[in-house]
Design a protein around this motif. Structure first.
Motif, PDB file in Angstrom:
ATOM      1  N   GLY A  61       0.816  -1.210   0.000  1.00 50.38           N
ATOM      2  CA  GLY A  61       0.000   0.000   0.000  1.00 50.38           C
ATOM      3  C   GLY A  61       0.849   1.258   0.000  1.00 50.38           C
ATOM      4  O   GLY A  61       0.558   2.213  -0.741  1.00 50.38           O
ATOM      5  N   LEU A  62       1.906   1.273   0.812  1.00 51.79           N
ATOM      6  CA  LEU A  62       2.803   2.433   0.853  1.00 51.79           C
ATOM      7  C   LEU A  62       3.498   2.631  -0.489  1.00 51.79           C
ATOM      8  O   LEU A  62       3.678   3.767  -0.945  1.00 51.79           O
ATOM      9  CB  LEU A  62       3.841   2.253   1.960  1.00 51.79           C
ATOM     10  N   THR A  63       3.889   1.532  -1.123  1.00 52.46           N
ATOM     11  CA  THR A  63       4.535   1.624  -2.431  1.00 52.46           C
ATOM     12  C   THR A  63       3.590   2.235  -3.461  1.00 52.46           C
ATOM     13  O   THR A  63       3.972   3.144  -4.217  1.00 52.46           O
ATOM     14  CB  THR A  63       4.991   0.241  -2.911  1.00 52.46           C
ATOM     15  N   LEU A  64       2.369   1.751  -3.497  1.00 51.19           N
ATOM     16  CA  LEU A  64       1.389   2.242  -4.462  1.00 51.19           C
ATOM     17  C   LEU A  64       1.037   3.706  -4.205  1.00 51.19           C
ATOM     18  O   LEU A  64       0.998   4.518  -5.137  1.00 51.19           O
ATOM     19  CB  LEU A  64       0.126   1.382  -4.409  1.00 51.19           C
ATOM     20  N   ILE A  65       0.777   4.057  -2.951  1.00 49.44           N
ATOM     21  CA  ILE A  65       0.394   5.435  -2.615  1.00 49.44           C
ATOM     22  C   ILE A  65       1.521   6.405  -2.940  1.00 49.44           C
ATOM     23  O   ILE A  65       1.304   7.455  -3.567  1.00 49.44           O
ATOM     24  CB  ILE A  65       0.008   5.535  -1.128  1.00 49.44           C
ATOM     25  N   GLY A 101       8.506   1.585   1.302  1.00 48.94           N
ATOM     26  CA  GLY A 101       7.373   0.686   1.065  1.00 48.94           C
ATOM     27  C   GLY A 101       7.796  -0.555   0.312  1.00 48.94           C
ATOM     28  O   GLY A 101       7.366  -1.678   0.642  1.00 48.94           O
ATOM     29  N   PHE A 102       8.662  -0.373  -0.689  1.00 55.17           N
ATOM     30  CA  PHE A 102       9.143  -1.514  -1.467  1.00 55.17           C
ATOM     31  C   PHE A 102       9.972  -2.457  -0.589  1.00 55.17           C
ATOM     32  O   PHE A 102       9.840  -3.690  -0.681  1.00 55.17           O
ATOM     33  CB  PHE A 102       9.970  -1.017  -2.654  1.00 55.17           C
ATOM     34  N   GLN A 103      10.835  -1.893   0.255  1.00 57.74           N
ATOM     35  CA  GLN A 103      11.645  -2.721   1.142  1.00 57.74           C
ATOM     36  C   GLN A 103      10.771  -3.502   2.123  1.00 57.74           C
ATOM     37  O   GLN A 103      11.017  -4.678   2.400  1.00 57.74           O
ATOM     38  CB  GLN A 103      12.640  -1.838   1.918  1.00 57.74           C
ATOM     39  N   ARG A 104       9.775  -2.822   2.654  1.00 54.13           N
ATOM     40  CA  ARG A 104       8.881  -3.501   3.596  1.00 54.13           C
ATOM     41  C   ARG A 104       8.054  -4.570   2.880  1.00 54.13           C
ATOM     42  O   ARG A 104       7.762  -5.637   3.442  1.00 54.13           O
ATOM     43  CB  ARG A 104       7.976  -2.469   4.252  1.00 54.13           C
ATOM     44  N   THR A 126      10.518   9.856  -2.824  1.00 56.74           N
ATOM     45  CA  THR A 126      11.355   8.694  -3.137  1.00 56.74           C
ATOM     46  C   THR A 126      11.668   7.835  -1.911  1.00 56.74           C
ATOM     47  O   THR A 126      11.550   6.597  -1.983  1.00 56.74           O
ATOM     48  CB  THR A 126      12.655   9.142  -3.819  1.00 56.74           C
ATOM     49  N   PRO A 127      12.090   8.428  -0.766  1.00 55.70           N
ATOM     50  CA  PRO A 127      12.375   7.559   0.389  1.00 55.70           C
ATOM     51  C   PRO A 127      11.177   6.716   0.825  1.00 55.70           C
ATOM     52  O   PRO A 127      11.336   5.547   1.170  1.00 55.70           O
ATOM     53  CB  PRO A 127      12.782   8.560   1.489  1.00 55.70           C
ATOM     54  N   SER A 147      18.695   6.188  -3.553  1.00 60.94           N
ATOM     55  CA  SER A 147      17.620   6.322  -4.544  1.00 60.94           C
ATOM     56  C   SER A 147      17.180   7.776  -4.677  1.00 60.94           C
ATOM     57  O   SER A 147      16.908   8.260  -5.783  1.00 60.94           O
ATOM     58  CB  SER A 147      16.429   5.447  -4.144  1.00 60.94           C
ATOM     59  N   THR A 148      17.111   8.491  -3.560  1.00 59.86           N
ATOM     60  CA  THR A 148      16.718   9.900  -3.589  1.00 59.86           C
ATOM     61  C   THR A 148      17.732  10.730  -4.376  1.00 59.86           C
ATOM     62  O   THR A 148      17.354  11.620  -5.158  1.00 59.86           O
ATOM     63  CB  THR A 148      16.599  10.450  -2.156  1.00 59.86           C
TER      64      THR A 148
END
Length: 347
Positions: free
Chosen positions: A73-77, A119-122, A113-114, A152-153
């Protein structure tokens, strides 16, 4: 662009560069344009103030409620936010009258970006040796898990800078670089349990590299000031690490004082007040050490310190009155080789 004061025109007239009549006419013309400039400054204030609120909301003030969305969800948002801010910023950027709000929206996109990487890492469970943490800890605690978020940032910010010449875009890049000076330590030295000495050394070294990088940008770019934020966080990292180092010798503490004096002169050379500010703070730290340790029982030391403080204020007053002459004299005293290395003064 430079800041022009009435006193500067008066001095130019006194030195015969322009006549007194021309000085009065030019000042009258410039002041007649003042209302427009003032309105623009107020508009810019609202642009940046609103942008900073958005950035803080998505970074420092991110609360535990967002953790309920989970990694996917965090990745998508965050991805939707990043794309939306990018498209809106790009749309405004194309209109020259709205490039500032457009650039701020693009900066907000980079600041997402962070959260996207977190979100991706989680979501995937791809963490460093110290395991997962909450996103709000990114701006508080030092962990090797954050390194990928910072890298990444920097990469995303650099890609945006290639397409949009907006100096505020370097802010999230500079912050990510600053975080790296600390988060790299547990990644490179995972077996250590006490990191303080490592933090200070890395902060000094990587802070110096940031200053060099900012200087190279400063030399290359004449129009857009890409270097301000990198200088700021580079000096903060370098000075903070240097100040936090423990030294039991008076020679080491005196060397610290000398380095801070060097920062003062570097600030004059680079036209950057941030070096002067931290150099002056470092000098005060050294004077405080003298007051508390070396001359603790001397009844004359407070009087001497007071006179020194008044002398510094007097120098500041004289410099304000004769800034153009002092800067011109400083430039004349520089060897020709150093003059070629000096960047252009930014507005």
């Amino acid at each position: 662009m430079i800041k022009l004061e009435k006193a500067s025109l008066d001095r130019a007239a006194a030195e015969g560069i322009i006549t007194e009549a021309q000085s009065s006419q030019l000042w009258s013309y410039l002041t007649s344009q003042g209302s427009t400039a003032s309105d623009l400054n107020l508009i810019h204030f609202f642009y940046y103030f609103g942008g900073v609120i958005c950035i803080l909301a998505m970074t420092l003030f991110m609360n535990l409620g967002w953790e309920q969305f989970g990694g996917a969800g965090l990745t998508l948002i965050s991805l939707c936010y990043l794309i939306s801010f990018s498209l809106a910023g790009n749309h405004l950027w194309k209109n020259k009258n709205y490039q500032i709000p457009g650039g701020i929206l693009l900066t907000i996109a980079v600041c997402m970006t962070p959260l996207l990487v977190y979100g991706f890492q989680r979501w995937t469970g791809f963490w460093g040796d110290d395991g997962p943490s909450l996103y709000g800890d990114y701006h508080v605690w030092i962990r090797s898990s954050w390194v990928l978020m910072s890298f990444s940032t920097i990469i995303v910010g650099g890609l945006f800078l290639r397409n949009f010449a907006f100096s505020f875009l370097t802010m999230p890049i500079a912050v990510a670089m600053f975080y790296l000076t600390m988060d790299l330590v547990p990644l490179i030295h995972p077996s250590q349990t006490y990191y303080w000495d490592y933090y200070n050394r890395y902060a000094v070294g990587l802070g110096a590299l940031m200053i060099v990088f900012a200087y190279l940008l400063d030399r290359k770019e004449k129009e857009v000031d890409y270097s301000f934020w990198i200088y700021l966080f580079g000096v903060l990292s370098f000075w903070g690490g240097l100040t936090s180092m423990n030294s039991d010798s008076e020679m080491g503490k005196f060397l610290y004082f000398v380095i801070n004096l060097g920062l003062l002169f570097l600030g004059l050379f680079l036209y950057r007040k941030v070096f002067i500010l931290f150099g002056a703070l470092g000098a005060l730290v050294y004077f405080y050490h003298l007051a508390r340790q070396v001359f603790e029982d001397s009844m004359w030391f407070p009087f001497v310190m007071t006179l020194m403080g008044l002398a510094v204020m007097y120098v500041g007053i004289k410099y304000q009155k004769n800034k153009e002459k002092v800067d011109r004299k400083f430039t004349q005293l520089l060897p020709q080789a150093l003059k070629k290395l000096r960047p252009a003064e930014k507005s």
